[in-house]
Design a protein around this motif. Structure first.
Motif, mmCIF file in Angstrom:
data_model
loop_
_atom_site.group_PDB
_atom_site.id
_atom_site.type_symbol
_atom_site.label_atom_id
_atom_site.label_comp_id
_atom_site.label_asym_id
_atom_site.label_seq_id
_atom_site.Cartn_x
_atom_site.Cartn_y
_atom_site.Cartn_z
ATOM 1 N N THR A 202 0.820 -1.208 0.000
ATOM 2 C CA THR A 202 0.000 0.000 0.000
ATOM 3 C C THR A 202 0.859 1.265 0.000
ATOM 4 O O THR A 202 0.347 2.360 -0.267
ATOM 5 C CB THR A 202 -0.943 0.032 1.216
ATOM 6 O OG1 THR A 202 -0.169 0.067 2.431
ATOM 7 C CG2 THR A 202 -1.853 -1.182 1.227
ATOM 8 N N ALA A 203 2.152 1.117 0.294
ATOM 9 C CA ALA A 203 3.053 2.272 0.294
ATOM 10 C C ALA A 203 3.628 2.562 -1.088
ATOM 11 O O ALA A 203 4.248 3.613 -1.286
ATOM 12 C CB ALA A 203 4.193 2.056 1.287
ATOM 13 N N LEU A 204 3.436 1.658 -2.042
ATOM 14 C CA LEU A 204 3.975 1.874 -3.379
ATOM 15 C C LEU A 204 3.229 3.021 -4.057
ATOM 16 O O LEU A 204 1.988 3.016 -4.122
ATOM 17 C CB LEU A 204 3.840 0.601 -4.222
ATOM 18 C CG LEU A 204 4.710 -0.584 -3.814
ATOM 19 C CD1 LEU A 204 4.333 -1.828 -4.626
ATOM 20 C CD2 LEU A 204 6.184 -0.264 -4.012
ATOM 21 N N PRO A 205 3.940 4.001 -4.591
ATOM 22 C CA PRO A 205 3.261 5.147 -5.207
ATOM 23 C C PRO A 205 2.450 4.802 -6.444
ATOM 24 O O PRO A 205 1.524 5.529 -6.798
ATOM 25 C CB PRO A 205 4.425 6.093 -5.551
ATOM 26 C CG PRO A 205 5.636 5.223 -5.597
ATOM 27 C CD PRO A 205 5.409 4.142 -4.603
ATOM 28 N N SER A 206 2.778 3.684 -7.097
ATOM 29 C CA SER A 206 2.070 3.307 -8.323
ATOM 30 C C SER A 206 0.819 2.474 -8.069
ATOM 31 O O SER A 206 0.063 2.189 -8.995
ATOM 32 C CB SER A 206 3.002 2.517 -9.248
ATOM 33 O OG SER A 206 3.394 1.298 -8.637
ATOM 34 N N VAL A 207 0.603 2.070 -6.804
ATOM 35 C CA VAL A 207 -0.466 1.112 -6.489
ATOM 36 C C VAL A 207 -1.557 1.757 -5.638
ATOM 37 O O VAL A 207 -1.273 2.416 -4.636
ATOM 38 C CB VAL A 207 0.101 -0.113 -5.742
ATOM 39 C CG1 VAL A 207 -1.034 -1.032 -5.282
ATOM 40 C CG2 VAL A 207 1.066 -0.884 -6.634
ATOM 41 N N SER A 208 -2.817 1.570 -6.066
ATOM 42 C CA SER A 208 -3.983 1.899 -5.246
ATOM 43 C C SER A 208 -4.656 0.573 -4.898
ATOM 44 O O SER A 208 -5.114 -0.149 -5.793
ATOM 45 C CB SER A 208 -4.950 2.788 -6.025
ATOM 46 O OG SER A 208 -6.192 2.886 -5.347
ATOM 47 N N LEU A 209 -4.681 0.244 -3.608
ATOM 48 C CA LEU A 209 -5.232 -1.040 -3.164
ATOM 49 C C LEU A 209 -6.507 -0.800 -2.370
ATOM 50 O O LEU A 209 -6.496 -0.130 -1.339
ATOM 51 C CB LEU A 209 -4.224 -1.789 -2.300
ATOM 52 C CG LEU A 209 -4.696 -3.136 -1.731
ATOM 53 C CD1 LEU A 209 -4.999 -4.128 -2.854
ATOM 54 C CD2 LEU A 209 -3.658 -3.710 -0.773
ATOM 55 N N GLY A 210 -7.612 -1.354 -2.873
ATOM 56 C CA GLY A 210 -8.894 -1.248 -2.185
ATOM 57 C C GLY A 210 -9.375 -2.620 -1.758
ATOM 58 O O GLY A 210 -9.219 -3.592 -2.505
ATOM 59 N N ILE A 211 -9.937 -2.699 -0.571
ATOM 60 C CA ILE A 211 -10.517 -3.941 -0.061
ATOM 61 C C ILE A 211 -12.021 -3.752 0.078
ATOM 62 O O ILE A 211 -12.469 -2.754 0.669
ATOM 63 C CB ILE A 211 -9.923 -4.328 1.316
ATOM 64 C CG1 ILE A 211 -8.387 -4.318 1.278
ATOM 65 C CG2 ILE A 211 -10.457 -5.697 1.745
ATOM 66 C CD1 ILE A 211 -7.775 -5.347 0.360
ATOM 67 N N ILE A 212 -12.798 -4.680 -0.472
ATOM 68 C CA ILE A 212 -14.253 -4.626 -0.360
ATOM 69 C C ILE A 212 -14.662 -5.428 0.866
ATOM 70 O O ILE A 212 -14.529 -6.660 0.880
ATOM 71 C CB ILE A 212 -14.925 -5.177 -1.629
ATOM 72 C CG1 ILE A 212 -14.463 -4.373 -2.856
ATOM 73 C CG2 ILE A 212 -16.444 -5.138 -1.486
ATOM 74 C CD1 ILE A 212 -14.877 -4.977 -4.171
ATOM 75 N N PRO A 213 -15.119 -4.759 1.925
ATOM 76 C CA PRO A 213 -15.393 -5.470 3.180
ATOM 77 C C PRO A 213 -16.552 -6.457 3.055
ATOM 78 O O PRO A 213 -17.524 -6.203 2.337
ATOM 79 C CB PRO A 213 -15.758 -4.334 4.153
ATOM 80 C CG PRO A 213 -15.257 -3.079 3.519
ATOM 81 C CD PRO A 213 -15.364 -3.319 2.033
ATOM 82 N N MET A 214 -16.434 -7.560 3.778
ATOM 83 C CA MET A 214 -17.554 -8.483 3.888
ATOM 84 C C MET A 214 -18.652 -7.811 4.711
ATOM 85 O O MET A 214 -18.384 -7.096 5.667
ATOM 86 C CB MET A 214 -17.107 -9.783 4.559
ATOM 87 C CG MET A 214 -16.137 -10.596 3.731
ATOM 88 S SD MET A 214 -15.720 -12.220 4.442
ATOM 89 C CE MET A 214 -14.852 -11.741 5.939
ATOM 90 N N GLY A 215 -19.888 -8.014 4.308
ATOM 91 C CA GLY A 215 -21.008 -7.459 5.061
ATOM 92 C C GLY A 215 -21.430 -6.081 4.634
ATOM 93 O O GLY A 215 -22.454 -5.576 5.106
ATOM 94 N N VAL A 216 -20.673 -5.436 3.722
ATOM 95 C CA VAL A 216 -21.063 -4.118 3.255
ATOM 96 C C VAL A 216 -22.248 -4.252 2.294
ATOM 97 O O VAL A 216 -22.316 -5.210 1.520
ATOM 98 C CB VAL A 216 -19.871 -3.422 2.548
ATOM 99 C CG1 VAL A 216 -19.501 -4.156 1.262
ATOM 100 C CG2 VAL A 216 -20.183 -1.965 2.233
ATOM 101 N N PRO A 217 -23.230 -3.353 2.368
ATOM 102 C CA PRO A 217 -24.336 -3.405 1.387
ATOM 103 C C PRO A 217 -23.779 -3.294 -0.029
ATOM 104 O O PRO A 217 -23.032 -2.364 -0.347
ATOM 105 C CB PRO A 217 -25.179 -2.183 1.758
ATOM 106 C CG PRO A 217 -24.893 -1.947 3.200
ATOM 107 C CD PRO A 217 -23.444 -2.292 3.377
ATOM 108 N N ARG A 218 -24.132 -4.234 -0.885
ATOM 109 C CA ARG A 218 -23.522 -4.308 -2.203
ATOM 110 C C ARG A 218 -24.188 -3.398 -3.228
ATOM 111 O O ARG A 218 -23.536 -2.958 -4.175
ATOM 112 C CB ARG A 218 -23.563 -5.758 -2.733
ATOM 113 C CG ARG A 218 -22.930 -6.818 -1.862
ATOM 114 C CD ARG A 218 -21.439 -6.731 -1.741
ATOM 115 N NE ARG A 218 -20.706 -6.749 -2.966
ATOM 116 C CZ ARG A 218 -19.462 -7.233 -3.082
ATOM 117 N NH1 ARG A 218 -18.848 -7.759 -2.040
ATOM 118 N NH2 ARG A 218 -18.826 -7.168 -4.219
ATOM 119 N N GLY A 219 -25.474 -3.137 -3.093
ATOM 120 C CA GLY A 219 -26.140 -2.343 -4.124
ATOM 121 C C GLY A 219 -26.005 -3.032 -5.472
ATOM 122 O O GLY A 219 -26.328 -4.211 -5.632
ATOM 123 N N ASP A 220 -25.528 -2.290 -6.480
ATOM 124 C CA ASP A 220 -25.312 -2.868 -7.811
ATOM 125 C C ASP A 220 -23.930 -3.489 -7.954
ATOM 126 O O ASP A 220 -23.617 -4.055 -9.002
ATOM 127 C CB ASP A 220 -25.464 -1.777 -8.882
ATOM 128 C CG ASP A 220 -26.896 -1.291 -9.010
ATOM 129 O OD1 ASP A 220 -27.810 -2.087 -8.702
ATOM 130 O OD2 ASP A 220 -27.103 -0.136 -9.406
#
Length: 284
Positions: A202-220
Motif C-alpha cells: 500500500t506504500a507503493l506510489p504506483s499502487v492503489s489497493l482497495g478492499i471490499i469489506p464483507m457485510g457491506v451493502p452491495r447495491g449494484d
C-alpha cells in the motif's frame, strides 16, 4: 451492474462476423441457398455461419469471398475469425506447453500497458503475490488441471514481472474482496507473509489497493469473476475452466462500470490495512 456473460461475449462476436458474411452475400445478390449450392455445402450451412451458430473456418471464409467476389476482405475476415477463436481459451489448452510459457505470454501486454485495473474475487493479484504464495497457486494448477510441473521456472517469470510496479508511468488500481484475505493459500505461514506483503504494497506510489469489506451493502456492485482491464482497451477474465479476452468497446465498458461500482464500496489506506491486519490475526 454485472458484466455480460463471458461466454456470450464470444457468441456476440461470432454473430457480428456472421452478419458481415451475410452482407457480403447480399451485396453479390445471392441467396443463402444459392451460395451453399455453389459451394457444395448442405443448404443449411450458410445460414448457420451467418447466424453465428457455426464458427467459419479459413476455407469457409475463402469460399464466401471467392463466390461473392469480395477477395479484398478475405484476410481481414480470417483474422477476425481467428481472433474470436482466441477469445476463449481453456486453461488446459493454454497450459499444455507449460506454466512458464503461460507466464511469458502476457509479458508484452504488461510492457505496453500503462493503466491496469485489477479486480480479484479469488486470490491476491499476481503482481502483489509473494513467491511462496505464487508457488502454492501454481501447484494448484498442476494438481487440478494436470499442467506440466515447471513451477520453479514459471515462478521466476512471475517474480520478474513484478518489476513493472516500479516502472513509470504505469499505474495499478487493485480491488480485492475481503474473503480473499481470509482464504488460506498454502498454509498459515505462507498466508501471514502474503498479507504482510500486501500491507507493505500500500506504500507503493504506483499502487492503489482497495478492499471490499464483507457485510457491506452491495447495491449494484455484485461480486463477479476476477478480471483485469488493460488501458481500457482489453479485458482478460478468469473463469474456472478458461481465460476470456474481451476487446469489444461496449463490453469493456461493462467491466469499467463494474470496476467503478466496486471501487465505490471498497476501503483504502488505513481502513484497508486494518482489514488486512484482522485477517493476519485470524490466522492465530
Amino acid at each position: 451492474m454485472s458484466p455480460s456473460s463471458p461466454v456470450s461475449s464470444v457468441q456476440q462476436a461470432q454473430k457480428a462476423l456472421g452478419q458481415r458474411l451475410r452482407e457480403i452475400r447480399k451485396d453479390r445478390g445471392l441467396t443463402a441457398r444459392a451460395l451453399a449450392t455453389a459451394a457444395g455445402w448442405h443448404e443449411s450451412k450458410a445460414s448457420r455461419l451467418e447466424n453465428g451458430k457455426t464458427p467459419p473456418s479459413d476455407d469457409d471464409i475463402r469460399t464466401y469471398t471467392r463466390l461473392c467476389h469480395a477477395w479484398e476482405q478475405e484476410q481481414d475476415l480470417i483474422a477476425t475469425a481467428r481472433g474470436i477463436e482466441g477469445m476463449y481459451i481453456e486453461w488446459r489448452r493454454l497450459e499444455r506447453s507449460g506454466l512458464k510459457r503461460v507466464q511469458e505470454s502476457v509479458l508484452p501486454l504488461f510492457e505496453r500497458t500503462n493503466r491496469f485495473l485489477f479486480y480479484q474475487s479469488w486470490v491476491v493479484p499476481g503482481l502483489l503475490q509473494t513467491p511462496e504464495y505464487t508457488r502454492a497457486v501454481l501447484n494448484t494448477a498442476v494438481s487440478l488441471r494436470g499442467a506440466p510441473d515447471d513451477v520453479d521456472d514459471a515462478l521466476q517469470v512471475r517474480v520478474d514481472r513484478q518489476q513493472v510496479l516500479h516502472t513509470r508511468p504505469k499505474q495499478f488500481a487493485m480491488l480485492l474482496e475481503e474473503w480473499v484475505l481470509r482464504t488460506v493459500i498454502g498454509d498459515a505461514d505462507v498466508m501471514a507473509t502474503q498479507l504482510g506483503h500486501l500491507i507493505a504494497s500500500t506504500a507503493l506510489p504506483s499502487v492503489s489497493l482497495g478492499i471490499i469489506p464483507m457485510g457491506v451493502p452491495r447495491g449494484d456492485a455484485w461480486p463477479t469473476e476476477s478480471f483485469t482491464v488493460y488501458d481500457n482497451a482489453q479485458t482478460c477474465v478468469e473463469l474456472v475452466s478458461a481465460n476470456l479476452t474481451v476487446t469489444q468497446p461496449g463490453e469493456i465498458g461493462d467491466y469499467l462500470r463494474t470496476f467503478s461500482e466496486l471501487s465505490n464500496i471498497a476501503v483504502y489506506g488505513a481502513a484497508a490495512r486494518k482489514l488486512i491486519t484482522k485477517a493476519i490475526d485470524a490466522l492465530g
